[in-house]
Design a protein around this motif. Structure first.
Motif, PDB file in Angstrom:
ATOM      1  N   MET A 284       0.826  -1.205   0.000  1.00 33.34           N
ATOM      2  CA  MET A 284       0.000   0.000   0.000  1.00 33.34           C
ATOM      3  C   MET A 284       0.863   1.257   0.000  1.00 33.34           C
ATOM      4  SD  MET A 284      -2.914  -1.334   2.661  1.00 33.34           S
ATOM      5  CE  MET A 284      -4.114  -0.042   2.381  1.00 33.34           C
ATOM      6  N   ALA A 285       1.991   1.213   0.728  1.00 35.10           N
ATOM      7  CA  ALA A 285       2.907   2.361   0.725  1.00 35.10           C
ATOM      8  C   ALA A 285       3.495   2.567  -0.664  1.00 35.10           C
ATOM      9  CB  ALA A 285       4.022   2.148   1.751  1.00 35.10           C
ATOM     10  N   SER A 286       3.811   1.453  -1.339  1.00 35.33           N
ATOM     11  CA  SER A 286       4.320   1.544  -2.703  1.00 35.33           C
ATOM     12  C   SER A 286       3.276   2.170  -3.626  1.00 35.33           C
ATOM     13  CB  SER A 286       4.698   0.145  -3.207  1.00 35.33           C
ATOM     14  OG  SER A 286       5.160   0.182  -4.531  1.00 35.33           O
ATOM     15  N   ALA A 287       2.020   1.726  -3.490  1.00 34.72           N
ATOM     16  CA  ALA A 287       0.936   2.296  -4.301  1.00 34.72           C
ATOM     17  C   ALA A 287       0.719   3.764  -3.962  1.00 34.72           C
ATOM     18  CB  ALA A 287      -0.344   1.509  -4.078  1.00 34.72           C
ATOM     19  N   ALA A 288       0.866   4.116  -2.667  1.00 35.90           N
ATOM     20  CA  ALA A 288       0.700   5.513  -2.252  1.00 35.90           C
ATOM     21  C   ALA A 288       1.740   6.400  -2.923  1.00 35.90           C
ATOM     22  CB  ALA A 288       0.802   5.617  -0.737  1.00 35.90           C
ATOM     23  N   ALA A 289       2.966   5.881  -3.084  1.00 31.16           N
ATOM     24  CA  ALA A 289       4.018   6.656  -3.750  1.00 31.16           C
ATOM     25  C   ALA A 289       3.668   6.910  -5.212  1.00 31.16           C
ATOM     26  CB  ALA A 289       5.356   5.927  -3.641  1.00 31.16           C
ATOM     27  N   ARG A 290       2.977   5.969  -5.813  1.00 32.93           N
ATOM     28  CA  ARG A 290       2.561   6.135  -7.212  1.00 32.93           C
ATOM     29  C   ARG A 290       1.352   7.072  -7.326  1.00 32.93           C
ATOM     30  NH1 ARG A 290       3.911   0.477  -7.109  1.00 32.93           N
ATOM     31  NH2 ARG A 290       5.506  -0.045  -8.671  1.00 32.93           N
TER      32      ARG A 290
END
Length: 242
Positions: free
Chosen positions: A120-126
Protein backbone atom coordinates in the motif's frame (compact mmCIF):
# COMPACT_ATOMS: atom_id res chain seq x y z
CA UNK A 1 -54.24 4.32 45.71
CA UNK A 2 -52.82 1.50 43.67
CA UNK A 3 -49.62 1.76 41.78
CA UNK A 4 -48.82 -0.16 38.62
CA UNK A 5 -46.10 -2.75 38.78
CA UNK A 6 -43.20 -2.08 36.44
CA UNK A 7 -42.06 -5.21 34.58
CA UNK A 8 -38.51 -6.34 35.30
CA UNK A 9 -36.11 -5.23 32.64
CA UNK A 10 -34.67 -8.13 30.64
CA UNK A 11 -31.63 -8.13 28.45
CA UNK A 12 -32.62 -7.98 24.77
CA UNK A 13 -32.50 -11.36 23.06
CA UNK A 14 -29.88 -10.01 20.61
CA UNK A 15 -27.53 -9.17 23.50
CA UNK A 16 -28.04 -12.58 25.10
CA UNK A 17 -27.35 -14.26 21.77
CA UNK A 18 -24.17 -12.24 21.23
CA UNK A 19 -22.89 -13.18 24.69
CA UNK A 20 -23.48 -16.87 24.00
CA UNK A 21 -21.92 -16.58 20.54
CA UNK A 22 -18.82 -14.82 21.89
CA UNK A 23 -18.31 -17.49 24.56
CA UNK A 24 -18.65 -20.34 22.07
CA UNK A 25 -16.24 -18.65 19.65
CA UNK A 26 -13.69 -18.33 22.46
CA UNK A 27 -14.23 -21.99 23.44
CA UNK A 28 -13.51 -23.07 19.87
CA UNK A 29 -10.47 -20.79 19.49
CA UNK A 30 -8.94 -21.96 22.78
CA UNK A 31 -9.51 -25.63 21.91
CA UNK A 32 -12.12 -26.31 24.57
CA UNK A 33 -14.12 -27.56 21.60
CA UNK A 34 -11.34 -29.05 19.41
CA UNK A 35 -11.32 -29.30 15.60
CA UNK A 36 -13.08 -32.28 14.02
CA UNK A 37 -14.91 -32.97 17.29
CA UNK A 38 -18.71 -32.79 17.58
CA UNK A 39 -20.27 -29.77 19.26
CA UNK A 40 -22.39 -30.43 22.34
CA UNK A 41 -26.05 -30.85 21.48
CA UNK A 42 -28.55 -27.99 21.48
CA UNK A 43 -30.06 -29.23 24.73
CA UNK A 44 -26.66 -29.39 26.46
CA UNK A 45 -25.68 -25.90 25.29
CA UNK A 46 -29.11 -24.54 26.17
CA UNK A 47 -28.73 -25.82 29.74
CA UNK A 48 -25.08 -24.75 29.97
CA UNK A 49 -25.78 -21.13 29.00
CA UNK A 50 -29.26 -20.90 30.49
CA UNK A 51 -30.86 -19.85 27.21
CA UNK A 52 -33.50 -21.21 24.88
CA UNK A 53 -32.73 -23.66 22.10
CA UNK A 54 -33.72 -20.91 19.68
CA UNK A 55 -30.78 -18.80 20.89
CA UNK A 56 -28.44 -21.79 20.59
CA UNK A 57 -29.72 -22.60 17.11
CA UNK A 58 -29.17 -19.02 15.98
CA UNK A 59 -25.65 -19.12 17.43
CA UNK A 60 -24.90 -22.26 15.41
CA UNK A 61 -25.96 -20.44 12.25
CA UNK A 62 -23.61 -17.56 13.05
CA UNK A 63 -20.75 -19.96 13.80
CA UNK A 64 -21.31 -21.65 10.46
CA UNK A 65 -21.20 -18.26 8.71
CA UNK A 66 -17.82 -17.61 10.37
CA UNK A 67 -16.50 -20.96 9.12
CA UNK A 68 -16.07 -22.32 12.64
CA UNK A 69 -18.52 -25.22 12.40
CA UNK A 70 -20.31 -27.41 9.90
CA UNK A 71 -23.94 -28.24 10.52
CA UNK A 72 -24.94 -31.51 8.86
CA UNK A 73 -28.57 -32.59 8.85
CA UNK A 74 -28.92 -35.75 10.92
CA UNK A 75 -25.26 -35.78 11.97
CA UNK A 76 -25.10 -32.78 14.27
CA UNK A 77 -22.54 -29.99 14.34
CA UNK A 78 -18.77 -30.47 14.13
CA UNK A 79 -15.86 -28.06 14.67
CA UNK A 80 -13.98 -27.09 11.52
CA UNK A 81 -10.16 -26.96 11.32
CA UNK A 82 -8.62 -23.51 11.72
CA UNK A 83 -7.91 -23.27 7.99
CA UNK A 84 -11.67 -22.98 7.43
CA UNK A 85 -12.20 -20.13 9.91
CA UNK A 86 -12.89 -16.59 8.76
CA UNK A 87 -10.06 -15.09 10.79
CA UNK A 88 -10.99 -11.54 9.70
CA UNK A 89 -14.40 -11.87 11.34
CA UNK A 90 -14.38 -9.45 14.32
CA UNK A 91 -15.34 -12.05 16.95
CA UNK A 92 -12.90 -14.64 15.61
CA UNK A 93 -9.86 -12.38 15.37
CA UNK A 94 -10.69 -10.81 18.74
CA UNK A 95 -10.70 -14.24 20.38
CA UNK A 96 -7.51 -15.28 18.58
CA UNK A 97 -5.62 -12.15 19.66
CA UNK A 98 -6.90 -12.15 23.24
CA UNK A 99 -5.95 -15.81 23.74
CA UNK A 100 -2.56 -15.61 21.99
CA UNK A 101 -0.42 -17.07 24.78
CA UNK A 102 2.59 -17.85 22.54
CA UNK A 103 2.32 -14.61 20.51
CA UNK A 104 2.11 -16.72 17.35
CA UNK A 105 -1.06 -14.94 16.26
CA UNK A 106 0.50 -11.50 16.77
CA UNK A 107 3.65 -12.65 14.97
CA UNK A 108 1.56 -13.76 11.99
CA UNK A 109 -0.58 -10.63 12.16
CA UNK A 110 2.49 -8.38 12.12
CA UNK A 111 4.04 -10.26 9.20
CA UNK A 112 0.79 -10.01 7.25
CA UNK A 113 0.49 -6.31 8.06
CA UNK A 114 4.06 -5.71 6.95
CA UNK A 115 3.48 -7.30 3.55
CA UNK A 116 0.09 -5.69 2.98
CA UNK A 117 0.96 -2.18 4.16
CA UNK A 118 4.28 -2.25 2.28
CA UNK A 119 2.37 -2.81 -0.96
CA UNK A 120 0.00 0.00 0.00
CA UNK A 121 2.91 2.36 0.72
CA UNK A 122 4.32 1.54 -2.70
CA UNK A 123 0.94 2.30 -4.30
CA UNK A 124 0.70 5.51 -2.25
CA UNK A 125 4.02 6.66 -3.75
CA UNK A 126 2.56 6.13 -7.21
CA UNK A 127 -0.78 7.79 -6.37
CA UNK A 128 0.55 10.63 -4.23
CA UNK A 129 -1.16 14.01 -4.35
CA UNK A 130 -0.76 17.24 -2.41
CA UNK A 131 -3.65 16.53 -0.05
CA UNK A 132 -2.39 13.04 0.80
CA UNK A 133 1.16 14.25 1.42
CA UNK A 134 -0.18 17.05 3.60
CA UNK A 135 -2.15 14.54 5.68
CA UNK A 136 0.96 12.43 6.20
CA UNK A 137 2.99 15.51 7.23
CA UNK A 138 0.27 16.60 9.65
CA UNK A 139 0.30 13.20 11.34
CA UNK A 140 4.11 13.37 11.59
CA UNK A 141 3.90 16.83 13.14
CA UNK A 142 1.51 15.57 15.82
CA UNK A 143 3.77 12.57 16.51
CA UNK A 144 6.71 14.96 16.97
CA UNK A 145 4.72 17.20 19.32
CA UNK A 146 3.37 14.31 21.43
CA UNK A 147 6.43 12.09 21.64
CA UNK A 148 6.28 12.27 25.46
CA UNK A 149 2.56 11.41 25.53
CA UNK A 150 2.20 7.74 24.63
CA UNK A 151 -1.57 7.77 24.05
CA UNK A 152 -1.52 10.85 21.81
CA UNK A 153 1.58 9.60 19.99
CA UNK A 154 -0.02 6.22 19.23
CA UNK A 155 -3.18 7.94 18.02
CA UNK A 156 -1.15 10.04 15.56
CA UNK A 157 0.79 6.92 14.56
CA UNK A 158 -2.45 5.16 13.61
CA UNK A 159 -3.63 8.27 11.76
CA UNK A 160 -0.42 8.17 9.69
CA UNK A 161 -0.98 4.52 8.73
CA UNK A 162 -4.59 5.23 7.82
CA UNK A 163 -3.44 8.12 5.62
CA UNK A 164 -1.03 5.83 3.75
CA UNK A 165 -3.82 3.28 3.30
CA UNK A 166 -6.19 5.91 1.90
CA UNK A 167 -3.51 7.28 -0.42
CA UNK A 168 -2.90 3.79 -1.84
CA UNK A 169 -6.32 3.85 -3.49
CA UNK A 170 -6.86 0.15 -2.69
CA UNK A 171 -10.12 0.05 -0.74
CA UNK A 172 -10.08 -3.72 -0.22
CA UNK A 173 -6.53 -3.74 1.14
CA UNK A 174 -7.38 -0.74 3.31
CA UNK A 175 -10.35 -2.56 4.82
CA UNK A 176 -8.27 -5.64 5.65
CA UNK A 177 -5.35 -3.60 7.00
CA UNK A 178 -7.64 -1.55 9.23
CA UNK A 179 -9.10 -4.75 10.70
CA UNK A 180 -5.64 -6.17 11.40
CA UNK A 181 -4.32 -2.94 12.90
CA UNK A 182 -7.45 -2.34 14.97
CA UNK A 183 -7.38 -5.77 16.61
CA UNK A 184 -3.63 -5.64 17.17
CA UNK A 185 -4.05 -2.36 19.03
CA UNK A 186 -6.74 -4.00 21.17
CA UNK A 187 -4.12 -6.34 22.65
CA UNK A 188 -2.06 -5.15 25.62
CA UNK A 189 0.61 -7.64 24.59
CA UNK A 190 0.91 -5.83 21.25
CA UNK A 191 1.12 -2.29 22.64
CA UNK A 192 2.24 -2.63 26.26
CA UNK A 193 6.03 -2.97 25.98
CA UNK A 194 7.88 0.11 24.72
CA UNK A 195 11.67 -0.01 25.26
CA UNK A 196 13.69 3.19 25.69
CA UNK A 197 13.74 5.53 22.70
CA UNK A 198 11.22 3.38 20.79
CA UNK A 199 9.03 6.39 19.96
CA UNK A 200 12.02 8.26 18.56
CA UNK A 201 12.81 5.25 16.34
CA UNK A 202 9.18 4.98 15.28
CA UNK A 203 9.06 8.64 14.35
CA UNK A 204 12.25 8.33 12.29
CA UNK A 205 10.82 5.30 10.47
CA UNK A 206 7.61 7.17 9.68
CA UNK A 207 9.60 10.09 8.33
CA UNK A 208 11.44 7.75 5.92
CA UNK A 209 8.11 6.34 4.74
CA UNK A 210 6.64 9.81 4.20
CA UNK A 211 9.75 11.07 2.39
CA UNK A 212 9.74 8.09 0.02
CA UNK A 213 6.03 8.49 -0.74
CA UNK A 214 6.40 12.25 -1.29
CA UNK A 215 9.30 11.65 -3.67
CA UNK A 216 7.38 9.01 -5.60
CA UNK A 217 10.00 6.37 -4.75
CA UNK A 218 7.71 3.35 -4.59
CA UNK A 219 10.43 0.75 -3.94
CA UNK A 220 11.85 2.81 -1.09
CA UNK A 221 8.35 3.35 0.33
CA UNK A 222 7.70 -0.40 0.20
CA UNK A 223 10.99 -1.20 1.96
CA UNK A 224 10.58 1.52 4.60
CA UNK A 225 7.05 0.46 5.54
CA UNK A 226 7.88 -3.25 5.67
CA UNK A 227 10.96 -2.64 7.83
CA UNK A 228 9.06 -0.31 10.14
CA UNK A 229 6.26 -2.76 10.92
CA UNK A 230 8.62 -5.73 11.39
CA UNK A 231 11.15 -3.79 13.46
CA UNK A 232 8.61 -1.98 15.66
CA UNK A 233 6.94 -5.29 16.55
CA UNK A 234 10.31 -6.85 17.39
CA UNK A 235 11.05 -3.90 19.69
CA UNK A 236 7.77 -4.34 21.56
CA UNK A 237 7.58 -8.14 21.50
CA UNK A 238 8.01 -9.82 24.87
CA UNK A 239 11.25 -11.84 25.00
CA UNK A 240 11.11 -15.62 24.66
CA UNK A 241 11.22 -17.51 27.96
CA UNK A 242 13.66 -20.45 27.95
Amino acid sequence: MSTSMQPRARAPIERIGLTVLREIVEAIVTGEYPPDAPMPTESVLSEQFGVSRTVVRESMKRLQEKGLVTVAQGRGTSINPRTSWNVLDPLVIEALVQNDETLKVLDDLSATRASLEAEMASAAARNRDDHGIETLREALAVMTETISDSAAFREADVRFHHAVMALSGNALAENIARVLLGHALGSDRFTGHDPAHSFELTLSEHERIADAIAAGEHDAAHSAMHSHIVDSWERRREPEID
